[in-house]
Write a protein that holds these residues in place. Sequence first.
Motif, PDB file in Angstrom:
ATOM      1  N   MET A   1       0.685  -1.170  -0.005  1.00 49.94           N
ATOM      2  CA  MET A   1      -0.023  -0.055  -0.010  1.00 49.94           C
ATOM      3  C   MET A   1       1.098   1.340  -0.292  1.00 49.94           C
ATOM      4  N   VAL A   2       0.418   2.310  -0.678  1.00 48.70           N
ATOM      5  CA  VAL A   2       1.097   3.649  -0.803  1.00 48.70           C
ATOM      6  C   VAL A   2       0.303   4.693  -0.481  1.00 48.70           C
ATOM      7  N   PHE A   3       0.997   5.641   0.351  1.00 47.82           N
ATOM      8  CA  PHE A   3      -0.073   6.868   0.682  1.00 47.82           C
ATOM      9  C   PHE A   3       0.243   8.029  -0.340  1.00 47.82           C
ATOM     10  N   TYR A   4      -0.677   8.572  -1.093  1.00 46.91           N
ATOM     11  CA  TYR A   4      -0.105   9.612  -2.203  1.00 46.91           C
ATOM     12  C   TYR A   4      -0.784  10.968  -1.425  1.00 46.91           C
ATOM     13  N   PHE A   5      -0.074  12.002  -1.692  1.00 50.10           N
ATOM     14  CA  PHE A   5      -0.464  13.303  -1.253  1.00 50.10           C
ATOM     15  C   PHE A   5      -0.229  14.447  -2.514  1.00 50.10           C
ATOM     16  N   GLU A   6      -0.961  15.556  -2.242  1.00 46.38           N
ATOM     17  CA  GLU A   6      -0.632  16.609  -3.332  1.00 46.38           C
ATOM     18  C   GLU A   6      -0.143  17.717  -2.804  1.00 46.38           C
ATOM     19  N   SER A   7       0.708  18.486  -3.179  1.00 43.93           N
ATOM     20  CA  SER A   7       1.288  19.527  -2.990  1.00 43.93           C
ATOM     21  C   SER A   7       0.667  20.599  -3.550  1.00 43.93           C
ATOM     22  N   THR A   8      -0.506  21.355  -3.045  1.00 45.07           N
ATOM     23  CA  THR A   8      -1.399  21.978  -3.810  1.00 45.07           C
ATOM     24  C   THR A   8      -1.015  23.749  -3.751  1.00 45.07           C
ATOM     25  N   ASN A 133      -2.200  16.042   4.606  1.00 49.24           N
ATOM     26  CA  ASN A 133      -2.896  15.138   4.818  1.00 49.24           C
ATOM     27  C   ASN A 133      -4.334  15.045   4.379  1.00 49.24           C
ATOM     28  N   LYS A 134      -4.934  16.273   4.010  1.00 51.75           N
ATOM     29  CA  LYS A 134      -6.179  16.218   3.598  1.00 51.75           C
ATOM     30  C   LYS A 134      -6.308  15.813   2.128  1.00 51.75           C
ATOM     31  N   THR A 135      -5.128  15.730   1.393  1.00 51.81           N
ATOM     32  CA  THR A 135      -5.135  15.190  -0.012  1.00 51.81           C
ATOM     33  C   THR A 135      -4.682  13.473   0.252  1.00 51.81           C
ATOM     34  N   LYS A 136      -4.385  13.104   1.210  1.00 53.56           N
ATOM     35  CA  LYS A 136      -4.060  11.724   1.512  1.00 53.56           C
ATOM     36  C   LYS A 136      -4.877  10.669   0.854  1.00 53.56           C
ATOM     37  N   ARG A 137      -4.636   9.732   0.106  1.00 50.23           N
ATOM     38  CA  ARG A 137      -5.228   8.508  -0.342  1.00 50.23           C
ATOM     39  C   ARG A 137      -4.493   7.420  -0.300  1.00 50.23           C
ATOM     40  N   GLU A 138      -5.128   6.322  -0.305  1.00 50.09           N
ATOM     41  CA  GLU A 138      -4.258   5.025  -0.063  1.00 50.09           C
ATOM     42  C   GLU A 138      -4.591   4.190  -1.659  1.00 50.09           C
TER      43      GLU A 138
END
Length: 207
Positions: A1-8, A133-138
Motif C-alpha cells: 500500500m502507498v500513501f499519495y499526497f498532493e502539494s497544492t 494530509n487532507k489530500t491523502k489517499r491509499e
Amino acid sequence: MVFYFESTIVSPPALIFMGVDKHENEDLIRWGWPEDVWFHVDQVSSAHVYLRLKPGQTLDDVPSAVIEDAAQLVKANSIMGNKMNDVGVVYTMWANLKKTAGMEVGQVGFHKEKEVRKVKVAKRINDIVNRLNKTKREEHPDFRAEREKRDRLEREDKKKLLRDQKKKEEEEEKKRKDDAELRGYNSLMSTTNMDKYDDGNDSDDFM
C-alpha cells in the motif's frame, strides 16, 4: 500500500508519496522512476518519501515550497524526527540510490554523495502537514507494471521523435535539391544563355 499526497501550493499540484512500511519501501526503491526524488530524515529512521517530477524537470526546477512540503512530511513520519527540532532531511534523485545485497530491508546508500542535498527543518509546521494530509489517499499499485508502462511510453516517444526528425531531414534534403534544380534551370534560361541561340533573324520571316 502507498500513501499519495498532493502539494497544492503549485499548479498543477505536485505528487508526493510514501510506502506504508519498509517492505513497500523496498518496492519503491526497486521500481522507482528517474523522475522521482527520494527524501529521508538524516541519521534517524523515517518513512521514505518521494516527490515525482514532471518529465524534463530537474531538482533545480523544484520550488523551495514543494521541497519544504516533502521535508515536513518525512519529518512528521519519523518517530524520532517528529520529536526533534532542527532536523536534517536529505534528498536525492532516485537514480542515485544504491542497494546492495548486504543491506537490511528498506536500507539504501548512494552512488554519489555529492549528489545528495540536505535541508534543515527547524520544527514541525502543522499547517503544512495538515494541508497535505487532507489530500491523502491509499492505493495498492503494481510498481513493476507502472514502471514498465512508463518505460514503454518513453520508448514510443523517442521513436516518434526520431521519426519526426528523420522526416524533417528528408524534407530539408528534398528542398535543397529542388532549390538546386531551380537555380540550375534559371541559370540555363538566363538572358546570356538565350543569346547563344539568337541568330539575329526573326523566326517568322521566310523571305
